[in-house]
Structure formats: structure tokens, C-alpha cells
Design an enzyme around this catalytic site. Structure first.
Site, short mmCIF file in Angstrom:
data_model
loop_
_atom_site.label_atom_id
_atom_site.label_comp_id
_atom_site.label_asym_id
_atom_site.label_seq_id
_atom_site.Cartn_x
_atom_site.Cartn_y
_atom_site.Cartn_z
NE ARG A 236 26.15 75.26 -47.68
CZ ARG A 236 26.82 75.98 -48.58
NH1 ARG A 236 26.28 76.23 -49.76
NH2 ARG A 236 28.03 76.43 -48.32
CD GLU A 265 24.10 69.61 -52.13
OE1 GLU A 265 25.26 70.03 -52.09
OE2 GLU A 265 23.09 70.32 -52.07
CG HIS A 284 26.32 72.55 -54.23
ND1 HIS A 284 26.09 72.28 -52.91
CD2 HIS A 284 26.75 73.84 -54.26
CE1 HIS A 284 26.37 73.35 -52.17
NE2 HIS A 284 26.77 74.30 -52.98
P1 NAP Z 1 25.62 86.93 -46.81
O1 NAP Z 1 26.24 88.09 -47.49
O2 NAP Z 1 25.95 86.67 -45.39
O3 NAP Z 1 24.04 87.05 -47.00
C1 NAP Z 1 23.12 86.30 -46.29
C2 NAP Z 1 21.87 87.15 -46.08
O4 NAP Z 1 20.89 86.34 -45.43
C3 NAP Z 1 22.12 88.36 -45.21
O5 NAP Z 1 21.58 89.48 -45.86
C4 NAP Z 1 21.35 88.06 -43.94
O6 NAP Z 1 20.85 89.29 -43.46
C5 NAP Z 1 20.25 87.14 -44.44
N1 NAP Z 1 19.70 86.28 -43.40
C6 NAP Z 1 20.35 85.55 -42.47
N2 NAP Z 1 19.48 84.89 -41.69
C7 NAP Z 1 18.24 85.23 -42.14
C8 NAP Z 1 16.93 84.88 -41.75
N3 NAP Z 1 16.71 84.08 -40.71
N4 NAP Z 1 15.89 85.38 -42.44
C9 NAP Z 1 16.09 86.22 -43.48
N5 NAP Z 1 17.33 86.59 -43.90
C10 NAP Z 1 18.38 86.10 -43.24
O7 NAP Z 1 25.98 85.57 -47.57
P2 NAP Z 1 26.16 85.34 -49.14
O8 NAP Z 1 27.59 85.46 -49.51
O9 NAP Z 1 25.14 86.14 -49.87
O10 NAP Z 1 25.80 83.77 -49.19
C11 NAP Z 1 24.52 83.32 -48.78
C12 NAP Z 1 24.50 81.82 -48.71
O11 NAP Z 1 24.49 81.26 -50.00
C13 NAP Z 1 25.71 81.17 -48.03
O12 NAP Z 1 25.58 81.14 -46.63
C14 NAP Z 1 25.75 79.80 -48.63
O13 NAP Z 1 25.04 78.88 -47.82
C15 NAP Z 1 25.02 79.96 -49.94
N6 NAP Z 1 25.91 79.77 -51.08
C16 NAP Z 1 25.67 78.76 -51.95
C17 NAP Z 1 26.51 78.58 -53.03
C18 NAP Z 1 26.23 77.50 -54.04
O14 NAP Z 1 27.17 77.00 -54.65
N7 NAP Z 1 25.00 77.14 -54.27
C19 NAP Z 1 27.62 79.39 -53.21
C20 NAP Z 1 27.82 80.41 -52.31
C21 NAP Z 1 26.97 80.59 -51.24
P3 NAP Z 1 20.41 89.51 -41.93
O15 NAP Z 1 21.58 89.03 -41.11
O16 NAP Z 1 20.11 90.95 -41.85
O17 NAP Z 1 19.20 88.67 -41.76
#
Ligand code: NAP
Length: 328
Positions: A236, A265, A284
Site C-alpha cells: 500500500r 492514490e 495499482h
Molecule cells: P499476508 O499473507 O498476510 O502477508 C503479509 C506478511 O507481512 C506476513 O508474512 C507478515 O508476517 C508480514 N508483516 C506484517 N507486519 C509486518 C511488519 N511490521 N514487519 C515485517 N513484516 C510484517 O498478506 P499477502 O496476501 O501477502 O498481502 C500482503 C499485502 O499486499 C496486503 O496486505 C495488501 O496490502 C497488499 N496487496 C496489494 C495488492 C496490489 O494490487 N498492489 C494486491 C494484493 C495485496 P508477520 O505477521 O510474521 O510479521
């Protein structure tokens, strides 16, 4: 009385038809995102909210929505939703994980290559009719293969990016708060954030936006990175301090940026970021393929259907919450 479903944008495919089978639809079909006042007015009669990432779902909105049984966000990220406020009202919050993981990981790799290899400048060069001969020193970029990739946030998308990076013979290091069992299997070394910044040739941000990750990439982070490094953001926009990023790209503290998400955005056309040759920005598009957007749209419908039937949502960020009891 049929259920009323407030839909804040026109979803792709047959999602709307499927929603119409579940209840009466109130669709916002304006050219811009639904204005806040309109959202607050329309949510008063809604039993379900089919929302997108630009709809702020907070106490104010929930107070205006006495009948609301479910919030269904057509995104995996849910930083636009005050989950605690929904939980306090027994409202389950649905999201759409997994179905977009591979598409977003593809986007991250594309942005990394585009930024590191200066594709944006190359396109401008051709369009501006500057391409007159083959030049051995034209627009040298930085290699992706054999380089060190740092992934910040080693979850679903982070892991999928690491899998792709193996095909480029990259050394992959990653940081997240907990140890990941997938890391060892994939040959990924888990390091802390400062080490990741110092070692990486290319950094991809794949964390959710939270209070902790807001402006995680600020002036200090940029000064800890290699001056040739590439920063890719598919998370984000607000994980990055945009002003600090502009300065780092201008001052040569950072090599290039490939951004799918920005803050603000949408990014206005006259934003300073867009005047920088080493910023490669797309609007995006992370999950933007027909197959994936259809899957997300249907996933969000499934979450509403489950809530109406009193079942657990297909994917929820507040498991065990609901069903809400509403006085009729
Ligand atoms: P996910 O499976 O929940 O992965 C997020 C990772 O971030 C987890 O491994 C989490 O591990 C880690 N994390 C959380 N807080 C952290 C911190 N403070 N420091 C370091 N690591 C941290 O989610 P995902 O499906 O991969 O998606 C991730 C993000 O991508 C979404 O939340 C969304 O905002 C974004 N996204 C963007 C698009 C786009 O169109 N550009 C599309 C989809 C998703 P820990 O809890 O162990 O820290």
C-alpha cells in the site's frame, strides 16, 4: 424484506448478477469512488457492504449502519477497515486472499525489472524520437539475475515473489515478525530489517499497511539502502514516505523505484514523483488480470452469501465474529 446490498463500485463479470440473487442491490456507479457523504447516506439501509479499498469503514460509518451484517472487501488488504470497530458490533469482515497472490507476485517481478533496467526511460526515449542509433552505453541499468532481493513481508505474496526470484538465480533475504517455515524450504534467509536494507540490490515491499508499517520506508530507511538499489512497492502506498522517496530518488540515495501503489492514490498527473526519470509508476494494477479480478469479485460475493446464510465466511479477518443480531 429482501436483504439490501450496498455495492460501492461495479464489479467485473457476473458478480452483480450473483449479488442480485442474494438481495436488492444499491449500486454506486459513478465515475469516481463513492463520495463519503453518499456512502454514509446509503449504508443506513444496508444489510451488506460490498466495498473496495478506498471505502473507509470506521466507527462513523458503522454507527450509520444499524442493519449491517457483513463487510465484504474486494481485496486481500483491509487497512481501509477498522476491524476492531466491526468486531465490537459482531460484524464479520471478509477479504479475498490467495486468488490474487500469483498475479501480484508477477507484478512485483515486472516492476523490479522495469525499474532496475530503466524501461520507463527507454519508452520515453523511443517516443521522443531520440532513438537514432544503437549505442553501447545507452541507459545502463542494474542486473536482476544473481542480485540480492530483499522481501519485506514474507507472507502469501512475499513467498510467491521468492519462488519467482529463484528462476533469476537471485539470493533472497526476507523480513517479517515471525519465522516462516517456507523460508528454509525455499532457501530464503530471514534477516532483520536493517540487514535487509544494507544487503539488498532490490527491495520489494509486501507487508500489509498497519500502524507499524506506515512510513516504514522513510528517510532513515533510504539512507541505509545501497545507492544503486531498486525499491518496489506492491503493498500500500503509505508504507513509503512519498516525500522522502522523491528526495532519495532525486539525490541519488536510491537507484530507482517501481511503484504499483502510491500515497496519495490516485497520484495526480503533476506529482513530483512523475517528473523523475527513475520512478516507474503504474496505477495499482497489481491484481489486474481478467481471471484474477473475476476470482476476487466472486470471492467477495461468496463472503456475503455465507454471512446471509449464517455460515463462516470463505475468508475473514476477524474469525468467529458474527452473526450480528439486529432488531427488526
Ligand atoms: P499476508 O499473507 O498476510 O502477508 C503479509 C506478511 O507481512 C506476513 O508474512 C507478515 O508476517 C508480514 N508483516 C506484517 N507486519 C509486518 C511488519 N511490521 N514487519 C515485517 N513484516 C510484517 O498478506 P499477502 O496476501 O501477502 O498481502 C500482503 C499485502 O499486499 C496486503 O496486505 C495488501 O496490502 C497488499 N496487496 C496489494 C495488492 C496490489 O494490487 N498492489 C494486491 C494484493 C495485496 P508477520 O505477521 O510474521 O510479521
Amino acid at each position: 424484506m429482501p436483504y439490501r446490498i450496498l455495492v460501492t463500485y461495479r464489479p467485473p463479470g457476473d458478480a452483480l448478477t450473483r449479488l442480485a440473487d442474494l438481495g436488492e442491490i444499491d449500486l454506486w456507479d459513478g465515475e469516481e469512488a463513492i463520495p463519503r457523504a453518499e456512502l454514509l447516506a446509503r449504508v443506513t439501509t444496508a444489510d451488506a457492504l460490498y466495498s473496495m479499498l478506498t471505502d473507509r469503514i470506521d466507527d462513523e460509518l458503522l454507527d450509520a449502519a444499524p442493519k449491517l451484517l457483513v463487510v465484504s472487501n474486494m481485496a486481500v488488504g483491509y487497512d481501509n477497515v477498522d476491524v476492531a470497530a466491526c468486531t465490537a458490533r459482531s460484524i464479520p469482515v471478509g477479504h479475498t486472499p490467495d486468488v490474487l497472490t500469483d498475479t501480484v507476485a508477477d507484478t512485483a517481478i515486472g516492476l523490479m525489472i522495469a525499474a532496475a533496467r530503466r524501461f520507463g526511460e527507454g519508452i520515453d526515449y523511443v517516443r521522443q524520437d531520440k532513438w537514432k542509433k544503437w549505442e553501447p552505453e545507452l541507459l545502463w541499468g542494474n542486473d536482476v539475475h544473481n542480485a540480492t532481493l530483499g522481501i519485506v513481508g514474507f507472507g502469501r505474496i512475499g513467498v510467491a515473489i521468492a519462488q519467482r526470484a529463484a528462476g533469476f538465480s537471485m539470493r533472497v533475504i526476507a523480513t517479517s515478525r515471525r519465522r516462516s517455515s517456507r523460508a528454509e524450504v525455499l532457501g530464503v534467509t530471514q534477516v532483520d530489517f536493517p540487514e535487509l536494507l544494507a544487503r539488498s540490490d532490490h527491495v520489494v515491499i509486501a507487508v500489509p499497511l498497519t500502524q507499524e508499517t506506515h512510513h516504514m520506508f522513510d528517510e532513515n530507511a533510504f539512507s541505509a539502502m545501497k545507492p544503486t538499489a531498486t525499491l518496489v512497492n506492491i503493498s500500500r502506498g503509505a508504507t513509503v514516505d512519498t516525500d522522502a522517496l522523491v528526495k532519495a530518488l532525486q539525490d541519488g540515495q536510491l537507484g530507482a523505484a517501481g511503484l504499483d501503489v502510491t500515497d496519495p492514490e490516485p497520484l495526480p498527473g503533476d506529482h513530483p514523483l512523475l517528473a523523475l526519470p527513475n520512478a516507474f509508476v503504474i496505477p495499482h494494477l497489481g491484481s489486474s488480470t481478467a481471471r484474477t479480478r473475476h476470482a476476487m469479485a466472486n470471492f467477495a460475493v461468496d463472503n456475503i452469501a455465507a454471512a446471509f446464510e449464517g455460515r463462516a465466511l470463505r475468508a475473514t479477518v476477524n474469525p468467529g465474529v458474527g452473526p450480528r443480531r439486529v432488531d427488526s
